[in-house]
Design a protein around this motif. Structure first.
Motif, short mmCIF file in Angstrom:
data_model
loop_
_atom_site.label_atom_id
_atom_site.label_comp_id
_atom_site.label_asym_id
_atom_site.label_seq_id
_atom_site.Cartn_x
_atom_site.Cartn_y
_atom_site.Cartn_z
N HIS A 1 6.29 50.65 19.35
CA HIS A 1 5.85 51.30 20.59
C HIS A 1 4.36 51.64 20.59
N GLU A 2 3.71 51.60 19.40
CA GLU A 2 2.28 51.84 19.31
C GLU A 2 1.48 50.54 19.18
N GLY A 3 2.19 49.42 19.22
CA GLY A 3 1.52 48.14 19.05
C GLY A 3 1.33 47.76 17.59
N ARG A 4 1.94 48.50 16.68
CA ARG A 4 1.75 48.25 15.26
C ARG A 4 2.71 47.18 14.75
N ILE A 5 2.23 46.47 13.73
CA ILE A 5 3.04 45.47 13.04
C ILE A 5 3.40 46.05 11.68
N LYS A 6 4.70 46.19 11.42
CA LYS A 6 5.17 46.74 10.16
C LYS A 6 6.45 46.02 9.77
N ASN A 7 6.33 44.98 8.96
CA ASN A 7 7.53 44.28 8.53
C ASN A 7 7.36 43.76 7.11
N THR A 8 8.48 43.50 6.46
CA THR A 8 8.48 42.92 5.11
C THR A 8 9.36 41.68 5.13
N PHE A 9 9.06 40.75 4.23
CA PHE A 9 9.83 39.52 4.15
C PHE A 9 9.68 38.94 2.75
N GLN A 10 10.55 37.99 2.43
CA GLN A 10 10.51 37.32 1.13
C GLN A 10 9.74 36.01 1.24
N ILE A 11 9.06 35.67 0.16
CA ILE A 11 8.38 34.40 0.08
C ILE A 11 8.60 33.85 -1.34
N SER A 12 8.83 32.56 -1.44
CA SER A 12 9.17 31.97 -2.73
C SER A 12 7.95 31.82 -3.63
N LYS A 13 8.21 31.70 -4.93
CA LYS A 13 7.13 31.49 -5.89
C LYS A 13 6.39 30.19 -5.60
N ASN A 14 7.11 29.17 -5.19
CA ASN A 14 6.47 27.89 -4.90
C ASN A 14 5.47 28.02 -3.76
N GLU A 15 5.86 28.78 -2.74
CA GLU A 15 4.94 28.95 -1.61
C GLU A 15 3.75 29.83 -2.00
N ILE A 16 4.02 30.85 -2.81
CA ILE A 16 2.92 31.67 -3.33
C ILE A 16 1.93 30.79 -4.08
N ASP A 17 2.46 29.90 -4.93
CA ASP A 17 1.60 29.03 -5.73
C ASP A 17 0.73 28.12 -4.86
N GLN A 18 1.25 27.74 -3.70
CA GLN A 18 0.49 26.88 -2.79
C GLN A 18 -0.64 27.64 -2.10
N LEU A 19 -0.44 28.93 -1.89
CA LEU A 19 -1.40 29.72 -1.11
C LEU A 19 -2.31 30.60 -1.95
N ILE A 20 -2.02 30.70 -3.23
CA ILE A 20 -2.67 31.70 -4.07
C ILE A 20 -4.17 31.45 -4.22
N GLN A 21 -4.93 32.54 -4.24
CA GLN A 21 -6.37 32.51 -4.50
C GLN A 21 -6.67 33.61 -5.51
N SER A 22 -7.47 33.28 -6.50
CA SER A 22 -7.84 34.27 -7.52
C SER A 22 -9.36 34.41 -7.55
N ASP A 23 -9.82 35.65 -7.57
CA ASP A 23 -11.24 35.91 -7.72
C ASP A 23 -11.41 37.25 -8.41
N ILE A 24 -12.61 37.79 -8.39
CA ILE A 24 -12.89 39.04 -9.10
C ILE A 24 -12.07 40.19 -8.55
N ASN A 25 -11.62 40.10 -7.29
CA ASN A 25 -10.86 41.18 -6.67
C ASN A 25 -9.36 41.09 -6.96
N GLY A 26 -8.95 40.08 -7.74
CA GLY A 26 -7.54 39.96 -8.07
C GLY A 26 -6.94 38.72 -7.43
N THR A 27 -5.62 38.67 -7.44
CA THR A 27 -4.90 37.52 -6.92
C THR A 27 -4.35 37.85 -5.54
#
Length: 354
Positions: free
Chosen positions: A110-136
């Motif tokens: 009702h405030e226009g906010r987005i608040k949700n959680t969902f599952q994502i597989s390790k394989n998909e994480i591996d496809q999208l992952i980026q690592s730098d000085i700020n972490g993964t």
């Protein structure tokens, strides 16, 4: 004040006669966090949270608020910051993450906010992952259904092991002056945000020394996120997830918003989330004496004494009353597990030395 009321009446007449400006719609995404899925022993999935705000600006209302604030404080206010506070959240709108293997959609509240959680597989994480000085982290694209509105968001991976610094922002790393209504308004809506001396240097040092991740928990409303992110980038603080509340002008006084019990509850819940979703990760809590951080952190320490390595509280060096208050609050916490500071150079480079 007469000219302000004349201006308000003028705007009301314009609006009620249909002469409206072209109001801008946009989407803000706050950097979020993902944890390992521990619901099943064999699971390799991650639990991802998505947080943001879909809004429509109201330029006329923003101009009214700007004039009122400038008359009250006698300072020039940043209209871009005011615009987000006078914007209208867009309720029950469909928004989708559209760069994963499958589209993940939800609706704004009702405030226009987005608040949700969902599952994502390790394989998909591996496809999208980026690592730098700020972490993964992974990047995602979120769009508004049937609108040409798209925004890139960040999700930081918080694994079971490692070190995370959970930091407050206002009067911990950024000068806000929450004990003064005038200073809070000035430091929020005027000029460039100022860093507490030396805090960026010590945060960068800790990040490199401990390969640490950072999370920012703040009483500041999420309407300020774009400007706090600019501050974080400019001052070269480590990046990380942001955990904020949402402010509505009609809900509460802006100053009391920083000190409300709702803030205590939301900050406690956020820290609980980190501790309950990681098995062995250790945490350092950093805040200030000017709000309720000492009370919150003491309560958290008593629940998780083996997971909280240190608590650092910012206060002024000559504040003897404040020191006495802290000694009472931390009465049941070993002295070596908490300390005070005023500027960054007061903080130890090796936080694990007694």
């Amino acid at each position: 004040m007469v000219d302000i009321f004349v201006y308000i009446i003028f705007i009301f007449i314009i609006k009620t006669n249909g002469f409206l400006f072209d109001d801008k719609e946009d989407l803000i995404l706050l950097p979020s966090v993902a944890f390992r899925d521990h619901s099943k022993i064999s699971s390799t999935n991650w639990i991802v949270s998505n947080q943001g705000w879909y809004y429509e600006e109201d330029p006329l209302q923003a101009k009214v608020m700007e004039k009122i604030l400038e008359k009250t404080i006698e300072k020039d206010f940043d209209i871009n910051r005011i615009k987000l506070f006078t914007a209208d959240g867009q309720e029950n709108k469909k928004v989708c993450i559209d760069n994963f293997n499958q589209s993940i959609c939800t609706h704004t509240d009702h405030e226009g906010r987005i608040k949700n959680t969902f599952q994502i597989s390790k394989n998909e994480i591996d496809q999208l992952i980026q690592s730098d000085i700020n972490g993964t982290k992974i990047l995602y694209q979120q769009s508004v259904f049937n609108k040409n509105i798209r925004t890139i968001g960040e999700i930081y991976l918080c694994d079971d092991n490692g070190i995370t610094f959970i930091s407050d922002i206002d009067d911990t790393i950024k000068v806000t002056g929450v004990t003064s209504s005038t200073e809070t308004l000035m430091n929020t809506f005027t000029g460039s945000y100022k860093s507490v001396l030396g805090m960026s240097d010590i945060y960068q040092y800790w990040q490199k020394k401990y390969n640490a991740t950072f999370a920012y928990l703040t009483a500041s409303p999420d309407q300020l996120y774009p400007f706090l992110r600019e501050f974080i980038n400019r001052e070269k603080f480590p990046l990380g997830s942001f955990h904020m509340r949402h402010f509505t002008w009609f809900d509460t006084n802006f100053i009391s918003f920083f000190m409300s019990n709702n803030y205590i509850e939301s900050k406690t819940e956020a820290i609980d989330m980190f501790l309950n979703n990681t098995l062995n990760r250790r945490f350092i809590l950093i805040g200030d004496i000017f709000q309720k951080d000492p009370d919150i952190y003491a309560s958290i320490y008593m629940k998780y004494p083996n997971r909280i390595e240190k608590i650092f509280i910012r206060k002024y060096k000559n504040d003897t009353i404040g020191q006495q208050r802290l000694e009472q609050i931390f009465n049941n916490i070993p002295q070596e597990n908490w300390a005070t500071f005023e500027i960054g150079s007061d903080l130890p480079k090796d936080i694990f030395l007694v």
